[in-house]
Scaffold this active site. Structure first.
Site, PDB file in Angstrom:
ATOM      1  CB  ILE A   1      19.235  28.667  17.304  1.00 37.31           C
ATOM      2  CG1 ILE A   1      18.924  29.955  17.925  1.00 37.31           C
ATOM      3  CG2 ILE A   1      18.345  28.348  16.116  1.00 37.31           C
ATOM      4  CD1 ILE A   1      19.063  31.251  17.044  1.00 37.31           C
TER       5      ILE A   1
ATOM      6  NE  ARG B   1      13.433  21.762  14.307  1.00 39.74           N
ATOM      7  CZ  ARG B   1      13.112  21.790  12.980  1.00 39.74           C
ATOM      8  NH1 ARG B   1      12.006  21.815  12.762  1.00 39.74           N
ATOM      9  NH2 ARG B   1      14.000  21.886  12.308  1.00 39.74           N
TER      10      ARG B   1
ATOM     11  CG  ASP C   1      13.480  15.070   8.138  1.00 39.77           C
ATOM     12  OD1 ASP C   1      14.622  15.478   7.503  1.00 39.77           O
ATOM     13  OD2 ASP C   1      13.219  15.363   9.294  1.00 39.77           O
TER      14      ASP C   1
ATOM     15  NE  ARG D   1       8.012  24.142   4.934  1.00 34.23           N
ATOM     16  CZ  ARG D   1       8.651  23.400   5.973  1.00 34.23           C
ATOM     17  NH1 ARG D   1       7.681  23.093   6.699  1.00 34.23           N
ATOM     18  NH2 ARG D   1       9.864  23.520   6.084  1.00 34.23           N
TER      19      ARG D   1
ATOM     20  CB  ILE E   1      15.566  13.379  16.192  1.00 34.30           C
ATOM     21  CG1 ILE E   1      16.723  12.406  15.575  1.00 34.30           C
ATOM     22  CG2 ILE E   1      16.232  14.791  15.533  1.00 34.30           C
ATOM     23  CD1 ILE E   1      18.176  12.473  16.204  1.00 34.30           C
TER      24      ILE E   1
HETATM   25  C1  EPZ Z   1      17.572  19.739   9.513  1.00 35.88           C
HETATM   26  O1  EPZ Z   1      16.785  20.410  10.685  1.00 35.88           O
HETATM   27  C2  EPZ Z   1      16.331  19.137   8.890  1.00 35.88           C
HETATM   28  N1  EPZ Z   1      15.694  20.438   8.080  1.00 35.88           N
HETATM   29  C3  EPZ Z   1      15.109  18.629   9.405  1.00 35.88           C
HETATM   30  O2  EPZ Z   1      14.329  18.348   8.200  1.00 35.88           O
HETATM   31  C4  EPZ Z   1      15.778  17.441   9.895  1.00 35.88           C
HETATM   32  O3  EPZ Z   1      14.556  16.728  10.658  1.00 35.88           O
HETATM   33  C5  EPZ Z   1      16.743  17.776  11.094  1.00 35.88           C
HETATM   34  O4  EPZ Z   1      17.926  18.551  10.414  1.00 35.88           O
HETATM   35  C6  EPZ Z   1      17.348  16.569  11.906  1.00 35.88           C
HETATM   36  O5  EPZ Z   1      17.761  15.799  10.670  1.00 35.88           O
HETATM   37  C7  EPZ Z   1      16.592  21.156   7.037  1.00 35.88           C
HETATM   38  O6  EPZ Z   1      17.861  20.591   6.738  1.00 35.88           O
HETATM   39  C8  EPZ Z   1      16.387  22.431   6.324  1.00 35.88           C
HETATM   40  P1  EPZ Z   1      19.042  19.944  13.856  1.00 35.88           P
HETATM   41  P2  EPZ Z   1      17.784  21.229  11.883  1.00 35.88           P
HETATM   42  O7  EPZ Z   1      19.630  21.196  14.321  1.00 35.88           O
HETATM   43  O8  EPZ Z   1      19.159  21.292  11.303  1.00 35.88           O
HETATM   44  C9  EPZ Z   1      18.216  19.891  18.569  1.00 35.88           C
HETATM   45  C10 EPZ Z   1      12.200  18.230   7.259  1.00 35.88           C
HETATM   46  O9  EPZ Z   1      11.509  17.650   7.359  1.00 35.88           O
HETATM   47  N2  EPZ Z   1      18.971  21.197  18.563  1.00 35.88           N
HETATM   48  O10 EPZ Z   1      19.823  18.690  13.211  1.00 35.88           O
HETATM   49  O11 EPZ Z   1      17.135  22.294  12.483  1.00 35.88           O
HETATM   50  C11 EPZ Z   1      17.066  19.961  17.705  1.00 35.88           C
HETATM   51  O12 EPZ Z   1      15.958  20.435  18.831  1.00 35.88           O
HETATM   52  C12 EPZ Z   1      13.141  18.773   8.030  1.00 35.88           C
HETATM   53  O13 EPZ Z   1      12.856  18.074   6.104  1.00 35.88           O
HETATM   54  C13 EPZ Z   1      19.540  21.866  19.626  1.00 35.88           C
HETATM   55  O14 EPZ Z   1      19.314  21.648  20.683  1.00 35.88           O
HETATM   56  O15 EPZ Z   1      17.700  20.261  13.075  1.00 35.88           O
HETATM   57  C14 EPZ Z   1      16.818  18.602  17.637  1.00 35.88           C
HETATM   58  O16 EPZ Z   1      16.127  17.988  18.847  1.00 35.88           O
HETATM   59  C15 EPZ Z   1      12.180  18.762   9.601  1.00 35.88           C
HETATM   60  N3  EPZ Z   1      20.105  23.243  19.562  1.00 35.88           N
HETATM   61  C16 EPZ Z   1      18.043  18.175  17.322  1.00 35.88           C
HETATM   62  O17 EPZ Z   1      19.040  19.073  17.691  1.00 35.88           O
HETATM   63  C17 EPZ Z   1      20.392  23.688  18.541  1.00 35.88           C
HETATM   64  O18 EPZ Z   1      21.054  24.839  18.336  1.00 35.88           O
HETATM   65  C18 EPZ Z   1      18.438  17.830  15.628  1.00 35.88           C
HETATM   66  O19 EPZ Z   1      18.283  19.243  15.260  1.00 35.88           O
HETATM   67  C19 EPZ Z   1      19.921  22.950  17.320  1.00 35.88           C
HETATM   68  C20 EPZ Z   1      19.311  22.055  17.279  1.00 35.88           C
END
Ligand code: EPZ
Length: 420
Positions: A122, A120, A306, A398, A328
């Protein structure tokens, strides 16, 4: 820690009301920090995550109350840093960084850290903030972004696994009060991002293209209070639809937005599940023998990560071989070993799980590990013969509002056991 006790084998029948979306609610709650005027948000799900976000808003200095699904909040004066302990406990709280940077030109929050489904990172959030003119400093477990002013810029936010949902939300919120025009390329297209843009525009922001890979934000000087109703939770909708299919049931999902989960409904129909759409109602029923299908998780509008665990529970019941590939997150198969305790035959091959479906599942004690894995174990327990005890269901609380009550209303034999 509470657990669910499930006596499986009952086909789910009846109607279920879909709650507001957790993943739309969290960034929208954060967006209320962008104005000193009062905001009212309706259809907010009563979850530990949303209650947590209320505490975070209060710790930042906002007045906030959440009652009967309505949040009344006013961030008259706020500080630029959130309580370390609070933010560290919920990853989704990273989405307060954008509004703090946009409104105060500074944000200091604890690094959210990884979780059981992946690292995860950022980095893309920080790339976006830096493009807007922020200086980024990481020390002592905190990340700090400060800017003399937020200047519009173009930024490509695509990462190794495609777009970032909360990264897109954060940059959109920071840029809303910036000077000039910001263009986000490879923006996330999720409905939750669109819902956030609708709310921001109702506050006076000027955002175009939300829901497409290119979002344009024309910065404005200030934003005013607004009232908004959160979209229904497409992941909860998918979870109940799959539970109906897994138990040979027939349910109607009220308040659902079928257009937000086309990929899931398409896969369910391919697996021989009947799906009928009627306005904001969705009827899902098992049509006969389940068929094996292959699933690959992708950014929206592909099959949502999800829903991967819940689909795996269903495909464990479909005679034949189904291949589920997770594109993902790097380790989102924690539910496989627990499903195996119920009799499922699943082998992991790198990013794919090979499901040898069709075995009869029988109840056993299982351990929840994360939000959606817990949902998969509940679905499997509902389909299994005998009793399944799903432990550590705080994970479930949650993201699912009153899941046991909603399932009982559909005829399931499920009880919450509170551990003394
Ligand atoms: C959102 O998380 C959701 N959470 C997640 O739901 C969901 O699984 C995810 O989007 C993907 O759809 C909320 O909205 C609160 P991402 P988010 O940034 O935004 C990589 C649930 O079960 N990445 O879209 O944190 C990351 O590692 C949760 O409700 C980077 O590399 O997810 C992942 O592989 C779990 N660098 C991909 O991108 C970054 O700076 C997608 O992550 C950010 C992300």
């Amino acid at each position: 820690m509470d657990s669910f006790l499930i006596r499986g084998g009952v086909p789910l029948r009846g109607t279920v009301e879909i709650s507001g979306s957790k993943n739309a609610a969290l960034p929208i709650m954060a967006a209320t920090l962008l104005t000193s005027e009062p905001c009212v948000i309706h259809r907010l799900p009563d979850l530990s995550d949303t209650r947590f976000m209320v505490q975070i808003l209060q710790s930042l200095g906002a007045s906030a109350t959440l009652e009967k699904g309505t949040l009344r909040v006013q961030a008259r004066r706020i500080k630029g840093y959130a309580d370390y302990e609070l933010v560290r406990k919920m990853r989704g709280s990273i989405c307060i960084a954008g509004p703090l940077l946009g409104r105060l030109k500074r944000a200091r929050i604890s690094l959210p850290g990884g979780c059981i489904i992946g690292a995860r990172p950022i980095n893309l959030h920080l790339k976006g903030f830096a493009a807007l003119g922020a200086a980024i400093r990481i020390e002592g477990g905190y990340v700090e972004a400060t800017a003399r002013k937020i200047k519009g810029a173009s930024v490509f936010l695509g990462g190794r696994a495609g777009p970032t949902v909360l990264g897109t939300a954060n940059v959109m919120m920071a840029a809303a009060l910036g000077e000039g025009i910001t263009v986000i390329e490879s923006a996330a297209c999720e409905p939750e991002v669109m819902d956030l843009a609708v709310f921001l525009n109702s506050m006076g922001a000027r955002i175009e293209g939300a829901g497409s890979p290119t979002i344009t934000i024309h910065g404005v000087r200030q934003l005013h209070g607004a009232e908004h109703e959160v979209i229904p939770d497409r992941i909860e909708t998918a979870t109940f639809a799959i539970a109906a299919a897994a138990t040979s049931g027939d349910i109607t999902l009220r308040g659902a937005r079928a257009e937000h989960l086309r990929a899931v409904l398409d896969k369910l129909q391919e697996a021989n599940v009947a799906v009928d759409r009627n306005g904001s109602e969705l009827r899902v029923r098992r049509r006969g023998r389940l068929k094996p299908v292959d699933v690959t998780t992708l950014p929206y509008s592909g099959f949502p990560t999800d829903v991967q665990a819940q689909m795996m529970a269903l495909l464990a019941l479909a005679p034949g071989i189904s291949i589920i590939t997770e594109r993902i997150f790097e380790s989102r198969f924690m539910h496989v070993s627990e499903l195996a305790r119920l009799g499922a035959e699943i082998e992991i091959e790198g990013p794919s799980a090979i499901v040898k479906g069709g075995k009869k599942l029988s109840g056993a004690p299982v351990m929840a590990s994360d939000l959606r894995a817990s949902a998969a174990l509940v679905i499997a327990g509902l389909a299994a013969s005998g009793v399944t005890q799903v432990n550590r269901i705080y994970h479930l609380d949650r993201g699912y509002e009153q899941m046991d009550r909603k399932l009982r209303d559909l005829g399931a034999r499920i009880q919450r056991v509170e551990e003394s």
